[in-house]
Design an enzyme around this catalytic site. Structure first.
Site, PDB file in Angstrom:
ATOM      1  N   TYR A 158       0.801  -1.152   0.117  1.00 42.15           N
ATOM      2  CA  TYR A 158       0.093  -0.160   0.064  1.00 42.15           C
ATOM      3  C   TYR A 158       0.941   1.304  -0.127  1.00 42.15           C
ATOM      4  O   TYR A 158       1.444   1.685   1.078  1.00 42.15           O
ATOM      5  CB  TYR A 158      -0.757  -0.018   1.212  1.00 42.15           C
ATOM      6  CG  TYR A 158      -1.859   1.245   1.256  1.00 42.15           C
ATOM      7  CD1 TYR A 158      -2.203   1.964   0.190  1.00 42.15           C
ATOM      8  CD2 TYR A 158      -2.106   1.678   2.483  1.00 42.15           C
ATOM      9  CE1 TYR A 158      -3.135   2.915   0.453  1.00 42.15           C
ATOM     10  CE2 TYR A 158      -3.071   2.787   2.554  1.00 42.15           C
ATOM     11  CZ  TYR A 158      -3.619   3.486   1.622  1.00 42.15           C
ATOM     12  OH  TYR A 158      -4.396   4.450   1.694  1.00 42.15           O
ATOM     13  N   ASP A 187      -2.234  -1.403  -3.969  1.00 38.40           N
ATOM     14  CA  ASP A 187      -2.863  -0.038  -4.494  1.00 38.40           C
ATOM     15  C   ASP A 187      -1.374   0.899  -4.246  1.00 38.40           C
ATOM     16  O   ASP A 187      -0.773   1.160  -3.383  1.00 38.40           O
ATOM     17  CB  ASP A 187      -3.614   0.652  -3.305  1.00 38.40           C
ATOM     18  CG  ASP A 187      -3.942   2.159  -3.298  1.00 38.40           C
ATOM     19  OD1 ASP A 187      -3.365   2.767  -4.609  1.00 38.40           O
ATOM     20  OD2 ASP A 187      -4.684   2.717  -2.669  1.00 38.40           O
ATOM     21  N   HIS A 215     -12.514   1.410  -3.887  1.00 33.18           N
ATOM     22  CA  HIS A 215     -11.562   0.589  -4.959  1.00 33.18           C
ATOM     23  C   HIS A 215     -12.287  -0.521  -5.208  1.00 33.18           C
ATOM     24  O   HIS A 215     -13.140  -0.915  -4.518  1.00 33.18           O
ATOM     25  CB  HIS A 215     -10.081   0.125  -4.247  1.00 33.18           C
ATOM     26  CG  HIS A 215      -9.352   1.627  -3.916  1.00 33.18           C
ATOM     27  ND1 HIS A 215      -8.035   1.528  -4.780  1.00 33.18           N
ATOM     28  CD2 HIS A 215      -9.356   2.191  -3.157  1.00 33.18           C
ATOM     29  CE1 HIS A 215      -7.537   2.713  -4.280  1.00 33.18           C
ATOM     30  NE2 HIS A 215      -8.323   3.198  -3.310  1.00 33.18           N
TER      31      HIS A 215
END
Length: 251
Positions: A105, A144, A242
């Site tokens: 992340y 991500d 998302h």
């Protein structure tokens, strides 16, 4: 081998919005999540047949990653190593005989770009870390990554150039990672098709009108590119800002 990555933007909230139904339907071998926003144990998450590995942020309710796998790994590492401390729970690495799986992340540069310098330092540390892993065996990186790499990876590229997630500096770091020997699985399988996004603002009707950004990725070591069978985005799956992304590999 079926693998899923999903920024759930708060796992406890996502569980209330259908996470477990999607998890069961996918029956993935590997299921990686980012932005858990919780400490391990704050949620009784029963996933029969899966081992659970967590990396929580020191700050409660912030960041965090987790990986759920059917096959127990040889080893587990959290963070990027001692050279770049990770108290935000952003990285988990699982080692298997044939490869490493890394869920990540990446820090957001923030709207005012006040965290851009930290973000760029993170990018360099992450690339070094991943390349060092690859010296040992191939790497599968998901998560991500907080960057739309090319203009086709977001709806309004001209209006957003220079904004967080689409600065030249962030995009150059993604280019450097790909040039270091990694392949963007979605582009490898789907070419230059546009209109494929993984994140949408919560502003009214933005998702319905598909005004989004593709900032979630499965990257694979170049030597594994020919093993890719499917690289897909599941925009119909809600529960977060998302959506999940799928990678299937033949081994």
């Amino acid at each position: 081998m079926k693998m899923i990555s999903w920024n759930v933007n708060g796992l406890r909230a996502c569980v209330k919005k259908g996470f477990l139904d999607y998890f069961a339907a996918m029956d993935a071998d590997v299921f990686c999540v980012q932005e858990t926003k919780m400490q391990e144990g704050q949620l009784e998450l029963e996933l029969p047949g899966y081992k659970q590995y967590w990396n929580d942020a020191t700050r409660k309710g912030y960041s965090g990653t987790a990986v759920f796998v059917k096959e127990e790994p040889m080893s587990v590492q959290r963070g990027l190593g001692e050279q770049f401390p990770d108290d935000e729970g952003r990285v988990i690495t699982l080692e298997y005989p044939q490869f490493y799986i890394v869920t990540m992340y990446t820090p957001n540069a923030k709207r005012d770009l006040s965290r851009l310098s930290y973000r760029l330092a993170w990018e360099d540390a992450a690339r070094t870390y991943l390349c060092n892993l690859e010296l040992q065996k191939p790497v599968l990186l998901c998560g991500d990554l907080n960057v739309a790499h090319r203009p086709i990876d977001l709806k309004n590229d001209r209006a957003n150039r220079g904004n967080s997630g689409f600065t030249d500096e962030e995009r150059e770091k993604m280019t450097a990672l790909l040039e270091a020997g990694f392949v963007d699985s979605f582009r490898y399988m789907n070419g230059d098709e546009d209109g494929h996004y993984t994140w949408w603002s919560y502003m009214a009707n933005v998702r319905a009108r598909n005004i989004g950004w593709r900032i979630d990725y499965w990257l694979v070591s170049a030597q594994l590119a020919t093993n890719i069978q499917t690289a897909a985005i599941h925009p119909e799956t809600v529960g977060s800002d998302h959506c999940p992304i799928l990678l299937e590999l033949a081994f």
